[in-house]
Write an enzyme that holds these catalytic residues in place. Structure first.
Site, PDB file in Angstrom:
ATOM      1  N   ASP A 208       0.664  -1.401   0.093  1.00  0.00           N
ATOM      2  CA  ASP A 208       0.205   0.137   0.090  1.00  0.00           C
ATOM      3  C   ASP A 208       0.903   1.403  -0.041  1.00  0.00           C
ATOM      4  O   ASP A 208       2.173   1.195   0.322  1.00  0.00           O
ATOM      5  CB  ASP A 208      -1.030   0.028   1.168  1.00  0.00           C
TER       6      ASP A 208
HETATM    7  N1  URA Z   1      -1.276  -5.945   3.930  1.00  0.00           N
HETATM    8  C1  URA Z   1      -1.769  -4.607   3.946  1.00  0.00           C
HETATM    9  O1  URA Z   1      -2.617  -4.324   4.603  1.00  0.00           O
HETATM   10  N2  URA Z   1      -0.964  -3.822   3.151  1.00  0.00           N
HETATM   11  C2  URA Z   1       0.278  -4.047   2.549  1.00  0.00           C
HETATM   12  O2  URA Z   1       0.788  -3.158   2.185  1.00  0.00           O
HETATM   13  C3  URA Z   1       0.653  -5.413   2.586  1.00  0.00           C
HETATM   14  C4  URA Z   1      -0.264  -6.240   3.191  1.00  0.00           C
END
Ligand code: URA
Length: 242
Positions: A91
């Site tokens: 993310d």
């Molecule tokens: N889980 C998440 O919530 N975000 C990420 O970027 C990777 C795994």
């Protein structure tokens, strides 16, 4: 090692081995996954592809294009003449280990759910989850896109105030999975960092820095993705040990 004839002579003289077996004339090998030795010494080949391990900072998108014009991971790693793609996603606000490569086949293998490579995160969460909540996370939570697979979850520390740090290892890669799992148990994520991807870790890298994978690491990743167990039970595989 020599001319074609010269190499054939080496093979006839049984000086060449492929994965420990004496090579035969005409047998096929994959130089990126097979271990080839001549007189017991491993020979290496120039890599066809580029493999990079990046310490992704927060506030950078993992997509190759961003309609909102935010900073992109591929801008952090610019290698002339090479078009890199991220292996999966982190993310925008998640930091940590992200692989980038121009090897589409390996990307497919490493991101396909059936190969199930383990990924480990440190999640700074609000409050302190109970042992019961951690057990529920380990056993699987009924998220809106289905039940999560068994995970490894442990409390590894205390954050500021009453917050805590969870270490969570998953072999799935659903969108925002860690954040959604923590939200589900009532302890939203404040910060998230990916610490490991299979046997790889961030080593001495600082946020925003990257390094190239060694041929041996690429070899291990390929073996892992193609492994006998198809990645379904990675905790049984030596290579995928966390
Ligand atoms: N889980 C998440 O919530 N975000 C990420 O970027 C990777 C795994």
């Amino acid at each position: 090692m020599g001319s074609r004839r010269g190499c054939e002579d080496l093979i006839r003289a049984k000086r060449v081995r492929v994965n420990g077996e004496i090579a035969e004339l005409g047998s096929k090998v994959d130089p990126t996954t097979d271990i080839i030795t001549v007189d017991g010494k491993r020979i290496t080949f120039p890599q066809k592809h580029t493999y990079v391990l990046l310490y992704k900072p927060q506030g950078v998108v993992s997509t190759v294009k961003d309609p909102q014009g935010r900073p992109k991971v591929i801008d952090l790693v610019s290698i002339p003449g090479v078009r890199l793609f991220p292996v999966g996603r982190l993310d925008y606000q998640t930091s940590g280990l992200l692989l980038l490569t121009d090897d589409g086949e390996l990307t497919y293998l490493l991101t396909h759910p059936k190969f199930g490579v383990w990924k480990t995160y440190h999640a700074f969460v609000q409050g302190t989850p109970s042992q019961e909540a951690l057990k529920r996370m380990r056993e699987g939570l009924p998220l809106e896109d289905g039940r999560t697979s068994p995970a490894r979850v442990r409390l590894v520390g205390k954050g500021h105030q009453k917050n805590s740090i969870l270490e969570i290892s998953l072999h799935e890669g659903r969108k925002r999975q860690v954040r959604r799992m923590c939200e589900f148990i009532g302890h939203p994520v404040l910060e998230l960092e990916r610490k490991r991807f299979a046997f790889l870790n961030l080593g001495g890298l600082q946020s925003g820095e990257y390094r190239f994978l060694s041929p041996d690491e690429v070899h291990r990743l390929k073996k892992l993705a193609l492994g006998d167990q198809g990645g379904r039970k990675p905790h049984l595989s030596r290579e995928n040990k966390q």
